[in-house]
Design an enzyme around this catalytic site. Sequence first.
Site, PDB file in Angstrom:
ATOM      1  N   ILE A  42      34.884  18.789 -16.934  1.00 34.25           N
ATOM      2  CA  ILE A  42      35.151  20.259 -16.144  1.00 34.25           C
ATOM      3  C   ILE A  42      36.191  20.197 -15.653  1.00 34.25           C
ATOM      4  O   ILE A  42      37.420  21.221 -15.333  1.00 34.25           O
ATOM      5  CB  ILE A  42      33.787  21.263 -15.917  1.00 34.25           C
ATOM      6  CG1 ILE A  42      32.730  21.458 -16.816  1.00 34.25           C
ATOM      7  CG2 ILE A  42      34.631  23.177 -15.649  1.00 34.25           C
ATOM      8  CD1 ILE A  42      33.209  21.757 -17.868  1.00 34.25           C
ATOM      9  N   CYS A  64      33.156  13.301  -7.467  1.00 34.61           N
ATOM     10  CA  CYS A  64      33.194  14.268  -8.690  1.00 34.61           C
ATOM     11  C   CYS A  64      34.337  13.009  -9.631  1.00 34.61           C
ATOM     12  O   CYS A  64      35.402  12.905  -8.660  1.00 34.61           O
ATOM     13  CB  CYS A  64      34.001  15.409  -8.357  1.00 34.61           C
ATOM     14  SG  CYS A  64      34.772  16.256 -10.115  1.00 34.61           S
ATOM     15  N   LYS A 105      26.695  13.718  -0.776  1.00 36.35           N
ATOM     16  CA  LYS A 105      26.186  13.802  -2.271  1.00 36.35           C
ATOM     17  C   LYS A 105      27.612  12.636  -2.910  1.00 36.35           C
ATOM     18  O   LYS A 105      28.859  12.111  -2.945  1.00 36.35           O
ATOM     19  CB  LYS A 105      26.626  14.122  -3.878  1.00 36.35           C
ATOM     20  CG  LYS A 105      25.921  14.092  -5.203  1.00 36.35           C
ATOM     21  CD  LYS A 105      25.759  15.838  -6.156  1.00 36.35           C
ATOM     22  CE  LYS A 105      25.724  15.360  -7.588  1.00 36.35           C
ATOM     23  NZ  LYS A 105      25.794  16.595  -8.399  1.00 36.35           N
ATOM     24  N   THR A 124      21.439  18.801 -15.981  1.00 36.59           N
ATOM     25  CA  THR A 124      22.479  19.154 -17.618  1.00 36.59           C
ATOM     26  C   THR A 124      21.133  20.140 -18.317  1.00 36.59           C
ATOM     27  O   THR A 124      20.981  20.581 -19.047  1.00 36.59           O
ATOM     28  CB  THR A 124      22.359  17.985 -18.125  1.00 36.59           C
ATOM     29  OG1 THR A 124      22.986  17.247 -17.770  1.00 36.59           O
ATOM     30  CG2 THR A 124      22.461  17.664 -19.748  1.00 36.59           C
TER      31      THR A 124
END
Lengths: 306, 281
Positions: A74, A133, A168, A270
């Site tokens: 994305i 990410c 994270k 998800t």
Amino acid sequence: MGLTPDMQAALGRLTLRNPIMVAAGTFGYGVEYRDLVDLSELGAVVTRSLTLTPRMGNPPPRVAETPAGMLNAIGLQNDGVDAFIIETLPRLREAGATVIASVAGETLEEYVQVAAKLSRAEGVAALELNLSCPNQARGGMEFGVQPELTAQVVAAVRQATDLPLIAKLSPNGGEIAPAAQAAVAAGAEAICLINTLLGVAVDAHRRQFRLASKVGGLSGPAVKPIAQYHLWRVRQSLPDTPLIGVGGVSSAEDAIEFILLGAHAVQIGTANYVQPTIALEIVQGLRDYLTTHGFPSVDAIRGLVQ
Amino acid sequence: MTLPVAAQVHFVPMTRYELPAVVVEHRQRATNQYELILHAPPIAARAAPGQFVMLRPMRTHAPLWRRPYSILRANPDKGVFSVFYSVQSAFTELLALKPIGSTVQTLGPLGSYFVPVRTARRHILVAGGVGAPPLYFFASRLMPTLQAGEQILILAGARRRDLLVGLDEFRALGAEVRIATDDGSHGYKGYVTDLLQHVLETDPTDAAVYACGPNRMLQVVAHICLERGAPCQVSLDAPMPCGMGVCLGCAVKVATPDGGVWYKRACVEGPVFRAEELVWD
């Protein structure tokens, strides 16, 4: 018998009503689900990753289905932290959500500025630093796989906010423990793992990559054993640090497995796409499991599988 | 302060339902092609032409995603709606196996819909292959509202004759149907966009165009309409993991009022877009 188990999850200074959260990027800003899910029943809503200015994201196609999983690239499309604070945060508070804001950036300075803005806003319970990410040309994952960079970002953000900090981290640099230890030493109060795994998918008929940006992040049930491996490994090297397990959780049983391996909380990613009410079903399933087996609390099962 | 365009649109205004819809019938329409009739009164009552539902016939990990299906027809009185599917994948095989009376987890109705252009006298519906179902739904709702002098023209195209969908039903509505096939096995030999070009040659000012089909076809349709000044709405296809506006997988590039570009979501702001809004790469 019939006692209601204690569902609370304590992650350092952050106490959640239960250990089930929805993962960054998979629940939008949170408000998109308001009509389908009572946000006040979730342990926390982790927002889409927020950047200093609006980000358009990557060109399509951005997603591809894979065996028991999916790839996404994305590229952190979001409206920017200001729009979030003005438009979205009040609606999340109105819905009774415990809000954990996911912070992303291309530079250390961007992380600091986004974190500073969020800590001045009303109603953010904690910050989750997205140091993992894989879909950014700059920043993101590189901060999470090199322990010295991880430490620099966490320490800088720590200076800019009093909010509880979650780091994270990514599985794409090999073992996560070194970066996790660096993050904790620099002031992170909890570690969230794992973000997506690097992957590609090929369209044999068109003879091209299935994602426009070629490389994406793999998520979904396929990654669960990898996420559980990393959770278990980091639990061994950081026995006292609150850990948040994420990766392929699709059922209460999956979530319980992570807690048995030492997770203080679990994020659903998800699976939200496939079944929007899954997080609430997992909360109920966890409660039922504790009741059925006579455990007084979530804490009572944490780390039972060593 | 001016918010970015996306900030003004990411809330979901539509009423939608997540529920188990009951399988009423798999009605065979051609070899391997079925109309799946589902009983789900709230969805049937609110479905608008161009909207879709997300279906999940299984709780498997593979296939993982639900799939979007355009609504083919809806009968609020009977509480049923239907979608069209071809058996051609693991997902559609699972869908085809659902027994009568079993349930399919369903989210809908979702997305934007075709809006009749009330100043137009000729409503031209351009259907490419499996793009026909939402246009049939639109034609069936539009037909009873037409004033004297207004008409519906269906331009249907496919690669081969056997891939044309729903011609008899379009005709049964009383619409004129013109056909194009790539191989000439039925109607005009060539693209359906050639037919559109021809139809708009005479007088584009009284026409409105509504299209659904492969994105390459829609790009040509949009181009023809913009060139001739005919208002045009297209229903885009995009990979859609969630259908709820959260995953941002179904990104569609649009022009913003300030002269820039941004990505909108085919599942919320779309699937039906005004052609002048779209930026084709």
